[in-house]
Enzyme design. Structure first.
Site, PDB file in Angstrom:
ATOM      1  N   PRO A  15     -47.508  40.123  25.889  1.00 51.51           N
ATOM      2  CA  PRO A  15     -46.629  40.565  26.969  1.00 51.51           C
ATOM      3  C   PRO A  15     -45.934  41.888  26.680  1.00 51.51           C
ATOM      4  O   PRO A  15     -45.579  42.198  25.542  1.00 51.51           O
ATOM      5  CB  PRO A  15     -45.616  39.429  27.093  1.00 51.51           C
ATOM      6  CG  PRO A  15     -45.637  38.738  25.780  1.00 51.51           C
ATOM      7  CD  PRO A  15     -47.045  38.875  25.272  1.00 51.51           C
ATOM      8  N   ASN A  16     -45.767  42.641  27.740  1.00 48.75           N
ATOM      9  CA  ASN A  16     -45.048  43.919  27.778  1.00 48.75           C
ATOM     10  C   ASN A  16     -45.785  45.070  27.105  1.00 48.75           C
ATOM     11  O   ASN A  16     -45.318  46.204  27.161  1.00 48.75           O
ATOM     12  CB  ASN A  16     -43.632  43.787  27.206  1.00 48.75           C
ATOM     13  CG  ASN A  16     -42.818  42.771  27.972  1.00 48.75           C
ATOM     14  OD1 ASN A  16     -42.773  42.820  29.202  1.00 48.75           O
ATOM     15  ND2 ASN A  16     -42.205  41.843  27.274  1.00 48.75           N
ATOM     16  N   ARG A  23     -41.935  52.037  27.073  1.00 46.36           N
ATOM     17  CA  ARG A  23     -40.996  51.054  26.542  1.00 46.36           C
ATOM     18  C   ARG A  23     -40.592  51.386  25.110  1.00 46.36           C
ATOM     19  O   ARG A  23     -41.432  51.438  24.225  1.00 46.36           O
ATOM     20  CB  ARG A  23     -41.670  49.683  26.584  1.00 46.36           C
ATOM     21  CG  ARG A  23     -40.856  48.574  26.006  1.00 46.36           C
ATOM     22  CD  ARG A  23     -41.631  47.259  26.058  1.00 46.36           C
ATOM     23  NE  ARG A  23     -40.861  46.241  25.387  1.00 46.36           N
ATOM     24  CZ  ARG A  23     -41.357  45.417  24.484  1.00 46.36           C
ATOM     25  NH1 ARG A  23     -42.623  45.468  24.158  1.00 46.36           N
ATOM     26  NH2 ARG A  23     -40.585  44.525  23.913  1.00 46.36           N
ATOM     27  N   TYR A  28     -42.032  51.435  19.417  1.00 45.31           N
ATOM     28  CA  TYR A  28     -43.435  51.205  19.720  1.00 45.31           C
ATOM     29  C   TYR A  28     -44.281  52.469  19.813  1.00 45.31           C
ATOM     30  O   TYR A  28     -45.490  52.379  20.011  1.00 45.31           O
ATOM     31  CB  TYR A  28     -43.553  50.398  21.023  1.00 45.31           C
ATOM     32  CG  TYR A  28     -42.794  49.097  20.951  1.00 45.31           C
ATOM     33  CD1 TYR A  28     -43.189  48.090  20.076  1.00 45.31           C
ATOM     34  CD2 TYR A  28     -41.661  48.887  21.725  1.00 45.31           C
ATOM     35  CE1 TYR A  28     -42.486  46.905  19.993  1.00 45.31           C
ATOM     36  CE2 TYR A  28     -40.948  47.694  21.650  1.00 45.31           C
ATOM     37  CZ  TYR A  28     -41.362  46.714  20.770  1.00 45.31           C
ATOM     38  OH  TYR A  28     -40.664  45.546  20.676  1.00 45.31           O
ATOM     39  N   ASN A  80     -52.197  41.133  19.004  1.00 41.83           N
ATOM     40  CA  ASN A  80     -50.783  41.468  18.955  1.00 41.83           C
ATOM     41  C   ASN A  80     -50.125  40.511  19.937  1.00 41.83           C
ATOM     42  O   ASN A  80     -50.119  40.758  21.136  1.00 41.83           O
ATOM     43  CB  ASN A  80     -50.533  42.917  19.347  1.00 41.83           C
ATOM     44  CG  ASN A  80     -49.065  43.291  19.262  1.00 41.83           C
ATOM     45  OD1 ASN A  80     -48.196  42.424  19.227  1.00 41.83           O
ATOM     46  ND2 ASN A  80     -48.776  44.577  19.243  1.00 41.83           N
ATOM     47  N   ALA A  83     -44.057  39.320  22.010  1.00 35.89           N
ATOM     48  CA  ALA A  83     -42.948  38.362  21.979  1.00 35.89           C
ATOM     49  C   ALA A  83     -43.411  36.923  21.731  1.00 35.89           C
ATOM     50  O   ALA A  83     -42.640  36.105  21.216  1.00 35.89           O
ATOM     51  CB  ALA A  83     -42.148  38.449  23.272  1.00 35.89           C
ATOM     52  N   GLU A 104     -53.468  39.648  12.750  1.00 34.29           N
ATOM     53  CA  GLU A 104     -52.260  39.784  13.565  1.00 34.29           C
ATOM     54  C   GLU A 104     -51.717  41.202  13.389  1.00 34.29           C
ATOM     55  O   GLU A 104     -51.548  41.669  12.265  1.00 34.29           O
ATOM     56  CB  GLU A 104     -51.225  38.759  13.096  1.00 34.29           C
ATOM     57  CG  GLU A 104     -49.905  38.807  13.799  1.00 34.29           C
ATOM     58  CD  GLU A 104     -48.901  37.801  13.221  1.00 34.29           C
ATOM     59  OE1 GLU A 104     -47.733  37.869  13.633  1.00 34.29           O
ATOM     60  OE2 GLU A 104     -49.262  36.971  12.362  1.00 34.29           O
ATOM     61  N   HIS A 106     -48.756  44.163  14.664  1.00 34.35           N
ATOM     62  CA  HIS A 106     -47.499  44.509  15.342  1.00 34.35           C
ATOM     63  C   HIS A 106     -47.267  46.001  15.191  1.00 34.35           C
ATOM     64  O   HIS A 106     -47.406  46.540  14.086  1.00 34.35           O
ATOM     65  CB  HIS A 106     -46.317  43.737  14.755  1.00 34.35           C
ATOM     66  CG  HIS A 106     -46.477  42.267  14.883  1.00 34.35           C
ATOM     67  ND1 HIS A 106     -46.280  41.611  16.074  1.00 34.35           N
ATOM     68  CD2 HIS A 106     -46.860  41.334  13.985  1.00 34.35           C
ATOM     69  CE1 HIS A 106     -46.524  40.326  15.898  1.00 34.35           C
ATOM     70  NE2 HIS A 106     -46.887  40.127  14.640  1.00 34.35           N
ATOM     71  N   ARG A 113     -36.412  44.247  11.999  1.00 31.49           N
ATOM     72  CA  ARG A 113     -35.797  44.135  13.322  1.00 31.49           C
ATOM     73  C   ARG A 113     -34.861  42.937  13.356  1.00 31.49           C
ATOM     74  O   ARG A 113     -34.504  42.378  12.336  1.00 31.49           O
ATOM     75  CB  ARG A 113     -36.903  44.035  14.380  1.00 31.49           C
ATOM     76  CG  ARG A 113     -37.854  45.213  14.277  1.00 31.49           C
ATOM     77  CD  ARG A 113     -38.349  45.898  15.470  1.00 31.49           C
ATOM     78  NE  ARG A 113     -37.644  45.751  16.703  1.00 31.49           N
ATOM     79  CZ  ARG A 113     -38.255  45.563  17.862  1.00 31.49           C
ATOM     80  NH1 ARG A 113     -39.565  45.444  17.915  1.00 31.49           N
ATOM     81  NH2 ARG A 113     -37.564  45.489  18.973  1.00 31.49           N
TER      82      ARG A 113
END
Length: 151
Positions: A15-16, A23, A28, A80, A83, A104, A106, A113
Site C-alpha cells: 500500500p501507498n 510521498r 522514500y 515490499n 505498511a 523482503e 523496504h 523509524r
C-alpha cells in the site's frame, strides 16, 4: 504469470507505494513506482528472466496474487509489504503457504523509524531483507534472485 521454461520473478508492492515520488521523499526518495518497475524490467530482461510487477493498496488483492502462484508458479518473489509489514499475518500466511522463496525490501530503514515500524511479520520467513537502500534495494534483491534462479 504463466510458468514456462524461462525463469521468472514476481515483484509485489504494498500500500501507498503507488504514491512514490510524491510521498515523503525524505524517507522514500524521488523515484516513482514506474521508475522502479522500469529499472527492474530492464535488469531482468538483460538476464533473460521474466518479471511481473504488481502493486495494490488492498491486502486482499496481494493475497489473491500470491494464491494464483499455487497453480502458476514463479521462481522468486521480491516483496515490499509497506505498511502491511507491521500488521499482516494473513499476507505472511499466504507467503508461507506457497513456499516460493522471497526477499523482503523496504525503501527506508525501518529500524531507524518509529518503534511500531521496527517489527516485521515477514523477516523471519524471508530469504533475506534489504532495508534503507532506497530504490537500489529492489535492484539488489533482483540481482540476488537472478543469481539464485540462474546458477
Amino acid at each position: 504469470m504463466a510458468k514456462t521454461n524461462s525463469k521468472s520473478v514476481l515483484v509485489l508492492h504494498g500500500p501507498n507505494l503507488n504514491l512514490l515520488g510524491l510521498r515523503e521523499p525524505d524517507h522514500y526518495g524521488n523515484n516513482t513506482l514506474d521508475d522502479i518497475n522500469a529499472q527492474l524490467k530492464a535488469r531482468a530482461s538483460e538476464a533473460n528472466v521474466a518479471l511481473e510487477s504488481f502493486q495494490s493498496n488492498s491486502e486482499v488483492e496481494l493475497i489473491q496474487k500470491l494464491h494464483e502462484l499455487a497453480t502458476s508458479k514463479v521462481d522468486y518473489i521480491i516483496i515490499n509489504p509497506a505498511a502491511f509489514t507491521h500488521t499482516s499475518v494473513a499476507l505472511r500466511d499466504a507467503l508461507s503457504a506457497i513456499k516460493i522463496p522471497f526477499v523482503e525490501v523496504h525503501l527506508s530503514n525501518i529500524y531507524a523509524r518509529e518503534s511500531f515500524r521496527q517489527h516485521s511479520y515477514f523477516s523471519d520467513i524471508a530469504v533475506g531483507v534489504i532495508s534503507g537502500l532506497g530504490a537500489q534495494g529492489y535492484l539488489l534483491a533482483l540481482d540476488f534472485a537472478i543469481n539464485k534462479i540462474t546458477h
